[in-house]
Design a protein around this motif. Sequence first.
Motif, PDB file in Angstrom:
ATOM      1  N   VAL A  21      -8.904  13.001  -8.436  1.00 29.60           N
ATOM      2  CA  VAL A  21      -9.058  11.694  -7.786  1.00 29.60           C
ATOM      3  C   VAL A  21      -8.097  10.680  -8.396  1.00 29.60           C
ATOM      4  N   THR A  22      -7.914  10.737  -9.715  1.00 30.99           N
ATOM      5  CA  THR A  22      -6.961   9.839 -10.369  1.00 30.99           C
ATOM      6  C   THR A  22      -5.547  10.062  -9.848  1.00 30.99           C
ATOM      7  N   ILE A  23      -5.140  11.338  -9.735  1.00 28.03           N
ATOM      8  CA  ILE A  23      -3.810  11.633  -9.196  1.00 28.03           C
ATOM      9  C   ILE A  23      -3.703  11.166  -7.748  1.00 28.03           C
ATOM     10  N   GLY A  24      -4.750  11.419  -6.961  1.00 32.04           N
ATOM     11  CA  GLY A  24      -4.710  11.021  -5.559  1.00 32.04           C
ATOM     12  C   GLY A  24      -4.619   9.522  -5.369  1.00 32.04           C
ATOM     13  N   LEU A  25      -5.371   8.761  -6.166  1.00 31.21           N
ATOM     14  CA  LEU A  25      -5.334   7.302  -6.028  1.00 31.21           C
ATOM     15  C   LEU A  25      -4.007   6.731  -6.519  1.00 31.21           C
ATOM     16  N   LEU A  26      -3.454   7.302  -7.587  1.00 36.56           N
ATOM     17  CA  LEU A  26      -2.148   6.837  -8.048  1.00 36.56           C
ATOM     18  C   LEU A  26      -1.059   7.161  -7.025  1.00 36.56           C
ATOM     19  N   TRP A  27      -1.179   8.310  -6.357  1.00 37.61           N
ATOM     20  CA  TRP A  27      -0.238   8.609  -5.276  1.00 37.61           C
ATOM     21  C   TRP A  27      -0.416   7.636  -4.117  1.00 37.61           C
ATOM     22  N   PHE A  28      -1.667   7.297  -3.810  1.00 35.42           N
ATOM     23  CA  PHE A  28      -1.928   6.348  -2.731  1.00 35.42           C
ATOM     24  C   PHE A  28      -1.326   4.980  -3.051  1.00 35.42           C
TER      25      PHE A  28
ATOM     26  N   HIS B  80       1.231   4.466  -5.054  1.00 38.10           N
ATOM     27  CA  HIS B  80       2.679   4.656  -4.979  1.00 38.10           C
ATOM     28  C   HIS B  80       3.152   4.640  -3.530  1.00 38.10           C
ATOM     29  N   HIS B  81       2.401   5.280  -2.655  1.00 33.78           N
ATOM     30  CA  HIS B  81       2.761   5.295  -1.230  1.00 33.78           C
ATOM     31  C   HIS B  81       2.684   3.889  -0.633  1.00 33.78           C
ATOM     32  N   SER B  82       1.618   3.141  -0.976  1.00 29.27           N
ATOM     33  CA  SER B  82       1.484   1.777  -0.470  1.00 29.27           C
ATOM     34  C   SER B  82       2.597   0.882  -0.987  1.00 29.27           C
ATOM     35  N   LEU B  83       3.017   1.108  -2.240  1.00 33.06           N
ATOM     36  CA  LEU B  83       4.084   0.300  -2.823  1.00 33.06           C
ATOM     37  C   LEU B  83       5.400   0.516  -2.087  1.00 33.06           C
ATOM     38  N   PHE B  84       5.801   1.778  -1.917  1.00 36.30           N
ATOM     39  CA  PHE B  84       7.087   2.056  -1.285  1.00 36.30           C
ATOM     40  C   PHE B  84       7.030   1.909   0.229  1.00 36.30           C
ATOM     41  N   LEU B  85       5.847   1.698   0.775  1.00 37.88           N
ATOM     42  CA  LEU B  85       5.750   1.376   2.191  1.00 37.88           C
ATOM     43  C   LEU B  85       6.330  -0.001   2.467  1.00 37.88           C
ATOM     44  N   TYR B  86       6.203  -0.917   1.475  1.00 32.97           N
ATOM     45  CA  TYR B  86       6.707  -2.275   1.630  1.00 32.97           C
ATOM     46  C   TYR B  86       8.052  -2.484   0.944  1.00 32.97           C
ATOM     47  N   VAL B  87       8.543  -1.491   0.226  1.00 34.46           N
ATOM     48  CA  VAL B  87       9.875  -1.578  -0.388  1.00 34.46           C
ATOM     49  C   VAL B  87      10.920  -1.224   0.660  1.00 34.46           C
ATOM     50  N   THR B  88      11.806  -2.154   0.941  1.00 39.42           N
ATOM     51  CA  THR B  88      12.846  -1.924   1.947  1.00 39.42           C
ATOM     52  C   THR B  88      14.126  -1.360   1.337  1.00 39.42           C
ATOM     53  N   LYS B  89      14.391  -1.670   0.068  1.00 35.64           N
ATOM     54  CA  LYS B  89      15.582  -1.144  -0.612  1.00 35.64           C
ATOM     55  C   LYS B  89      15.250  -0.921  -2.073  1.00 35.64           C
ATOM     56  N   ALA B  90      15.472   0.292  -2.550  1.00 40.50           N
ATOM     57  CA  ALA B  90      15.216   0.622  -3.949  1.00 40.50           C
ATOM     58  C   ALA B  90      16.483   0.398  -4.773  1.00 40.50           C
ATOM     59  N   THR B  91      16.286   0.020  -6.024  1.00 46.14           N
ATOM     60  CA  THR B  91      17.397  -0.157  -6.952  1.00 46.14           C
ATOM     61  C   THR B  91      17.292   0.866  -8.077  1.00 46.14           C
ATOM     62  N   ARG B  92      18.337   0.942  -8.888  1.00 46.16           N
ATOM     63  CA  ARG B  92      18.332   1.920  -9.975  1.00 46.16           C
ATOM     64  C   ARG B  92      17.299   1.569 -11.043  1.00 46.16           C
ATOM     65  N   LEU B  93      17.057   0.292 -11.245  1.00 49.17           N
ATOM     66  CA  LEU B  93      16.016  -0.100 -12.185  1.00 49.17           C
ATOM     67  C   LEU B  93      14.643   0.330 -11.686  1.00 49.17           C
ATOM     68  N   MET B  94      14.396   0.174 -10.398  1.00 51.94           N
ATOM     69  CA  MET B  94      13.138   0.637  -9.828  1.00 51.94           C
ATOM     70  C   MET B  94      13.023   2.155  -9.928  1.00 51.94           C
ATOM     71  N   GLY B  95      14.127   2.861  -9.751  1.00 56.59           N
ATOM     72  CA  GLY B  95      14.103   4.310  -9.912  1.00 56.59           C
ATOM     73  C   GLY B  95      13.815   4.731 -11.342  1.00 56.59           C
ATOM     74  N   LEU B  96      14.365   3.991 -12.312  1.00 56.13           N
ATOM     75  CA  LEU B  96      14.096   4.286 -13.716  1.00 56.13           C
ATOM     76  C   LEU B  96      12.624   4.068 -14.047  1.00 56.13           C
ATOM     77  N   LEU B  97      12.056   2.964 -13.575  1.00 57.67           N
ATOM     78  CA  LEU B  97      10.641   2.701 -13.802  1.00 57.67           C
ATOM     79  C   LEU B  97       9.771   3.744 -13.112  1.00 57.67           C
ATOM     80  N   ASN B  98      10.205   4.211 -11.951  1.00 52.74           N
ATOM     81  CA  ASN B  98       9.449   5.238 -11.236  1.00 52.74           C
ATOM     82  C   ASN B  98       9.454   6.556 -12.021  1.00 52.74           C
ATOM     83  N   ILE B  99      10.580   6.896 -12.635  1.00 46.43           N
ATOM     84  CA  ILE B  99      10.652   8.115 -13.440  1.00 46.43           C
ATOM     85  C   ILE B  99       9.734   8.005 -14.660  1.00 46.43           C
TER      86      ILE B  99
END
Length: 268
Positions: A85-92, A94-113
Amino acid sequence: GQRREEEEHHSLETFTFYLSEPLSKERVEAFSDGVYAIVATLLILDICEDNVPDPREVEEKFHGSLLEALSEYGPNYLAYFGSFVTIGLLWFVHHSLFLYVTKATRLMGLLNILSLAFIGGLPLAYQLTSEFAEKSHNEIEAIQVSCVITFFASIFQFAIWTTALLNEEETLHAFARYGGKEHAFMFAKLALYPCVSLGAFFLTCLLSEFSTAIFHLMQIVIPFAFLALRIFVRISLTAIKSVMSLSRRKVVLLEEEETCLSPNETLS
């Protein structure tokens, strides 16, 4: 001296420009979904490997009753479902976050990693918390490690959204920007796991006798909190708006009273 200052200024500009360079949003989402899928698969492999009774044991110890044999591993299954459930909610989130992200940057990619690095540690948290049924002596340490993993996995997701807000006109949809329709809801959704995991960590430090109960309560409360989060945000926003409207009305009434009074009355 001037040459050194120019070189430092130039290197700083290159570094900030490098971090703000665009990154493929589709590649970030595909890589993230792959990591989440692998982590979820590792959970089910762990539980199938260590928590499935042997047929001889079922026949000899439980007289052929598979349900009784599985009931002995009940706490391990509960730990598995809590971690899943923890993995599923964190994925949810993450999905909600990138649903509203129109352009990703390298800093956002680093934080995502960095967030995915701690997501990969959730099977370790499952292995630690599944030992609660055996009454191990390291329950507090296991709970604190699980809380730390969950905290950093979620706080880096919050950092992605904060980074996107710094240049919201280019990186975020209008709904998720400051003052947008979903801004408050996104803030509450992304801040829920960091706040709850950090609170559970400090509660286990203060109330070590109830550490297991606190951890299980956290796993039960968070899914219901996600379901009731939008209702809570709407109620709080309406309450804030009503308080602000009342204060504005009072200010308007005071200004009208001052305009109605004569100059001599205002001086007195």
